[in-house]
Design a protein around this motif. Structure first.
Motif, PDB file in Angstrom:
ATOM      1  N   ARG A   1     -10.724  -0.242   4.857  1.00 30.42           N
ATOM      2  CA  ARG A   1      -9.981   1.015   4.804  1.00 30.42           C
ATOM      3  C   ARG A   1      -8.510   0.717   5.056  1.00 30.42           C
ATOM      4  O   ARG A   1      -8.143   0.193   6.109  1.00 30.42           O
TER       5      ARG A   1
ATOM      6  N   TYR B   1       3.733   0.762   2.643  1.00 30.10           N
ATOM      7  CA  TYR B   1       3.412  -0.129   3.752  1.00 30.10           C
ATOM      8  C   TYR B   1       3.223  -1.551   3.227  1.00 30.10           C
ATOM      9  O   TYR B   1       2.886  -1.764   2.061  1.00 30.10           O
TER      10      TYR B   1
ATOM     11  N   ASP C   1      -4.405   2.239  -4.119  1.00 33.53           N
ATOM     12  CA  ASP C   1      -3.808   3.397  -3.454  1.00 33.53           C
ATOM     13  C   ASP C   1      -4.649   4.659  -3.625  1.00 33.53           C
ATOM     14  O   ASP C   1      -4.701   5.502  -2.730  1.00 33.53           O
TER      15      ASP C   1
ATOM     16  N   GLY D   1      -7.406   4.262  -1.192  1.00 33.72           N
ATOM     17  CA  GLY D   1      -7.025   3.723   0.112  1.00 33.72           C
ATOM     18  C   GLY D   1      -7.876   2.532   0.513  1.00 33.72           C
ATOM     19  O   GLY D   1      -8.242   2.399   1.680  1.00 33.72           O
TER      20      GLY D   1
ATOM     21  N   TYR E   1       0.860  -1.180   0.000  1.00 40.31           N
ATOM     22  CA  TYR E   1       0.000   0.000   0.000  1.00 40.31           C
ATOM     23  C   TYR E   1       0.893   1.226   0.000  1.00 40.31           C
ATOM     24  O   TYR E   1       1.874   1.287   0.737  1.00 40.31           O
ATOM     25  N   ARG E   2       0.562   2.199  -0.852  1.00 40.56           N
ATOM     26  CA  ARG E   2       1.272   3.476  -0.849  1.00 40.56           C
ATOM     27  C   ARG E   2       0.253   4.585  -0.633  1.00 40.56           C
ATOM     28  O   ARG E   2      -0.692   4.729  -1.408  1.00 40.56           O
ATOM     29  N   ASP E   3       0.447   5.371   0.433  1.00 42.05           N
ATOM     30  CA  ASP E   3      -0.574   6.346   0.819  1.00 42.05           C
ATOM     31  C   ASP E   3      -0.377   7.689   0.134  1.00 42.05           C
ATOM     32  O   ASP E   3       0.501   7.853  -0.729  1.00 42.05           O
TER      33      ASP E   3
ATOM     34  N   GLU F   1      -5.985   2.955   5.200  1.00 44.33           N
ATOM     35  CA  GLU F   1      -5.353   3.979   6.028  1.00 44.33           C
ATOM     36  C   GLU F   1      -5.410   3.575   7.492  1.00 44.33           C
ATOM     37  O   GLU F   1      -6.466   3.226   8.019  1.00 44.33           O
TER      38      GLU F   1
END
Length: 637
Positions: free
Chosen positions: A200, A143, A182, A185, A135-137, A202
């Motif tokens: 979610r 992450y 991404d 999210g 995951y890239r926020d 995040e």
């Protein structure tokens, strides 16, 4: 939303012909090139397309970096699973799970040099990872999600010199596949034998879960879910037997499933990937059950559709500022921390203090590094506010007032010149569910307090002192329609700002003799999302600003304190990777000061309550933010 809806519709229209499509029947140089490229990765159990047209192929012996023609450029020997990738400067970040050690592995693929470089190792796992995904926020921080067979799950920070646990989360059992979109999210997990869920991704804030598909008889999914692949505007999923393909997309904020499509030419597929072809169209890549053959099927989706969607999400997002420090965690678990107040040392900014309430214990006092200096066990304190240099009965005092929810009183605290706080007296209010409080220093001197009840009632008191004893006198009462909490009084303009949690921000005269006519200045909707929580005022040299906690969006709205109260923007508090400080979410109370507090806070500081402590999980605390960072992010200078 129109672009996203069109994207999904185009995808479904294209997928309607997949069952009859045969790679061998493809014509033209481009189609032959695709077929040839896919054939070069025969034997790979998992596959990831690269931006340069090459591939990362994971087989039973190694992760291999291949060029567009299938020639091997580098390899990393591993018996691995759960390959996932993200583009980065100079190449690609790849992660997988080492099947022998059960450790996650992060690898930098340099597409120019043609190398694979192993990153810092993960610590020994506490469980065997059955599924994993990247995951890239919005901060461009990467992450790794790790999911165990029994539903134990962890989110790890990949950026920085060492691996850090962000949080633990509970996911369904028997999750074999996961992917994260991404742009929105969204964490997708397929629960074997049950269905597909959207969570979610995040870490900040409360978890959210939506069901996308369930097996019969609970839903329409036949046999259960299988592998996943992301597509611009949605996600594709195989069924458990690899015979049908499902596509899901969002429309008007709700997830919708399209009719399943048979995959006669790719029966029994166990892996699914996606890529954007040289012509700019999305393709789905499927392999055979024995992993000996990969084939591409068109998705009929222009690559720019996904890019437009990502750009639209980014343009609507609040700015991101980083915390400079955080306080020690509460000594109580759960929803404990609530509201801060900043006390400025009269001569030494570095010796200033932050007061913070603990709704299960009392009042905490912190220094400018976030270290706790005092604990006053005054019971269930909710909100706190303070004023300095208050003239009462011929003497000057620094005073703080807090609401006490056990006995529905106002608790008055004194603060000495060294920043030491002491409880002085409690004033009864007669309220049934006391909640928020803010104080006011009229131009003529003295101190006044506004206290509210959950039923919307506000009481306005004058705080006095006679013969060495503090007193309180009720001046007036007024009411809002629904539950309030946060409020702040502007000593300069004589206006009181009141937050009604579900409706918005009102202004009313602070002086008791000027009436209680209320005017809405910032309604809920758009930039402000319920609940409306803490608020405070920043008095700058050029302008004054009202800062409001938009709790429902984990953000903060900044608007002019003076009419017509123009909104200047909103921001979130993100992760400070270098300092090891998580962001802030679901903020209740906040306070801001324009005083020179030294160091990074020379232009003032904002202190906010953090509803979810991460990196790692822990009791709630408060975050410190430099006002200069906010001013730069929102272009307030």
């Amino acid at each position: 939303m129109k672009t996203q809806t069109t994207t999904i519709a185009a995808l479904i229209a294209a997928l309607s012909g997949i069952a009859a499509a045969q790679p061998a029947a493809a014509s033209g140089a481009q189609a032959n090139g695709v077929a040839a490229a896919i054939s070069t990765v025969a034997g790979a159990a998992e596959l990831a397309a690269l931006p340069d047209g090459g591939w990362l192929a994971l087989d039973k012996n190694a992760l291999r970096l291949l060029d567009a023609g299938g020639k091997e450029r580098a390899r990393y020997a591993v018996r691995g699973k759960q390959l996932d990738t993200r583009s980065q400067s100079g190449g690609v970040l790849a992660t997988l799970v080492d099947s022998n050690t059960e450790r996650a592995v992060a690898i930098d693929a340099d597409l120019v040099a043609g190398t694979l470089r192993l990153q810092a190792p993960f610590p020994a796992p506490s469980f065997a990872a059955e599924a994993a995904c990247l995951y890239r926020d919005a901060q461009d921080i990467s992450y790794q999600f790790l999911i165990a067979k029994d539903g134990q799950s962890e989110q790890w920070l990949l950026d920085g010199a060492e691996r850090k646990l962000v949080r633990k989360l509970a996911l369904p059992t028997h999750v074999r596949h996961c992917r994260v979109d991404d742009a929105t999210g969204t964490l997708f997990v397929s629960e074997s034998g049950m269905g597909l869920w959207a969570y979610r991704a995040e870490a900040e804030g409360a978890g959210e879960r939506h069901v996308l598909a369930l097996r019969q008889p609970y839903g329409k999914l036949s046999g259960g879910p299988g592998a996943l692949a992301l597509l611009p505007g949605g996600v594709a999923m195989l069924d458990a037997k690899g015979k049908q393909l499902y596509v899901f997309g969002q429309r008007d904020g709700a997830w919708q499933a399209q009719a399943p499509r048979a995959l006669a030419d790719a029966a029994n597929s166990r892996a699914l990937a996606s890529r954007i072809s040289g012509a700019g169209a999305a393709e789905l890549l499927l392999n055979s059950e024995d992993a000996k053959h990969w084939r591409a099927v068109p998705a009929g989706l222009p690559a720019q559709a996904g890019a437009s969607r990502t750009a639209a999400v980014a343009s609507a997002a609040p700015a991101i500022v980083l915390p400079r420090a955080q306080t020690e965690p509460m000594a109580r678990l759960g929803d404990a921390a609530d509201d801060p107040a900043i006390w400025v040392h009269p001569s030494s900014p570095a010796a200033s203090r932050v007061l913070g309430t603990n709704k299960k214990q009392g009042l905490l006092v912190y220094d400018m590094q976030g270290e706790q200096t005092q604990l006053l066990e005054s019971g269930r304190l909710n909100n706190v506010d303070l004023r300095q240099n208050v003239l009462l009965d011929g003497a000057r005092h620094d005073l703080a007032l807090a609401t006490q929810r056990d006995d529905n009183t106002m608790v008055l605290f004194t603060i000495d010149p060294n920043g030491t706080v002491a409880e002085a007296v409690r004033f009864p209010t007669g309220l049934e569910k006391i909640y928020g409080i803010c104080v006011y220093q009229p131009a003529g001197g003295g101190l006044e307090a506004f206290v509210n009840d959950k039923d919307g009632t506000f009481q306005h008191y004058r705080i006095g002192r006679k013969d060495g004893t503090f007193t309180s006198t009720l001046l007036r009462s007024f009411k809002v329609a629904t539950q309030p909490e946060g409020c702040v009084a502007d000593d300069r303009s004589g206006r009181l700002f009141v937050g009604e949690e579900k409706r918005g921000v009102w202004t009313v005269p602070a002086a008791a003799d000027q009436g209680s006519a209320m005017r809405m200045i910032l309604p809920v909707g758009g930039v402000l999302t319920a609940d409306v929580e803490g608020m405070s005022l920043y008095h700058g040299a050029q302008a004054s600003y009202l800062v409001v906690s938009s709790q429902g969006s984990n953000s903060y709205v900044v608007l002019d304190a003076d009419a017509p109260h123009k909104v200047r923007g909103s921001f979130r508090i993100g992760v400070n990777v270098a300092a090891g400080i998580d962001g802030a979410s679901e903020t209740d109370g906040l306070d801001v000061s324009s005083a020179n507090l030294g160091g990074p806070y020379a232009e003032g500081m904002l202190v906010v309550q953090d509803g979810y402590k991460r990196l790692p999980d822990g009791p709630q605390n408060f975050k410190y933010v430099a006002w200069s960072d906010i001013a730069s992010a929102l272009k307030l200078r």
